[in-house]
Design an enzyme around this catalytic site. Sequence first.
Site, PDB file in Angstrom:
ATOM      1  N   HIS A  41       1.099  -1.031  -0.163  1.00  0.00           N
ATOM      2  CA  HIS A  41      -0.307   0.163   0.116  1.00  0.00           C
ATOM      3  C   HIS A  41       1.102   1.187  -0.203  1.00  0.00           C
ATOM      4  O   HIS A  41       2.540   0.721  -0.207  1.00  0.00           O
ATOM      5  CB  HIS A  41      -0.883   0.135   0.953  1.00  0.00           C
ATOM      6  CG  HIS A  41      -1.765  -1.621   0.979  1.00  0.00           C
ATOM      7  ND1 HIS A  41      -2.617  -1.417   0.709  1.00  0.00           N
ATOM      8  CD2 HIS A  41      -1.620  -2.129   2.200  1.00  0.00           C
ATOM      9  CE1 HIS A  41      -4.001  -2.248   0.701  1.00  0.00           C
ATOM     10  NE2 HIS A  41      -2.746  -3.040   1.931  1.00  0.00           N
TER      11      HIS A  41
ATOM     12  N   ASP B 130       1.280   6.119  -4.541  1.00  0.00           N
ATOM     13  CA  ASP B 130       0.559   6.014  -5.241  1.00  0.00           C
ATOM     14  C   ASP B 130       0.578   6.897  -6.910  1.00  0.00           C
ATOM     15  O   ASP B 130       0.354   6.262  -7.708  1.00  0.00           O
ATOM     16  CB  ASP B 130      -0.860   5.972  -5.073  1.00  0.00           C
ATOM     17  CG  ASP B 130      -1.122   4.400  -4.128  1.00  0.00           C
ATOM     18  OD1 ASP B 130       0.525   3.740  -3.978  1.00  0.00           O
ATOM     19  OD2 ASP B 130      -2.138   4.197  -3.143  1.00  0.00           O
TER      20      ASP B 130
END
Length: 202
Positions: free
Chosen positions: A127, A157
């Site tokens: 993540h 991200d």
Amino acid sequence: MAKGPLSGVRIIEMAGIGPGPFCAMLLSDMGADIIRIDRKGGAGGYPSDTNSRGRKSIALDLKKPEAIEAVLKLVEQADVIQEGFRPGVMERLGLGPVEMLEANPRLVYARMTGWGQDGPLAQAAGHDLNYIAITGALDAIGKRGELPVPPQNLVGDFGGGSMYCAMGILAALFERERSGKGQVVDAAIVDGVTSLMSFFYG
């Protein structure tokens, strides 16, 4: 008809979460014509998700041979395919770079992962927080002597993943105009975050 510098560029997006849809959104905002392939029975369309704006979608069951054939047929007329699965998933489906570039030698095959295609963490779940922690970016965010402050998904991200993948796609499309050949763009989020930190590490 979409307008923008990528008007006329056809992109197939394999539906995913986080950095994949954001990358496709950036390209769509620049005028690219994008078809997202959703999982059969999935949400499909995601009308309230800003990252999914500006593109059409179709739902396919990729466990069925006819669905794989449909993807390969779409790829024959596409400029780019973008995917964000774990390493090896597309190859097991019969939709890896070898098959797709055989179907369309001018194709830009863009893939995005957290840890890269190989190495000790390649198959590990990850993540945003993991990526920015292992690169040292997380430790650099916050006040001295206090715990670091996670910057939402912006650094890992979206910054290290989506933006670098989009830049790679644009560079590959530009290079293709000279060579006539497609290529693979391989964006690993940990690589992108490390690059973002180069000024500070330097």
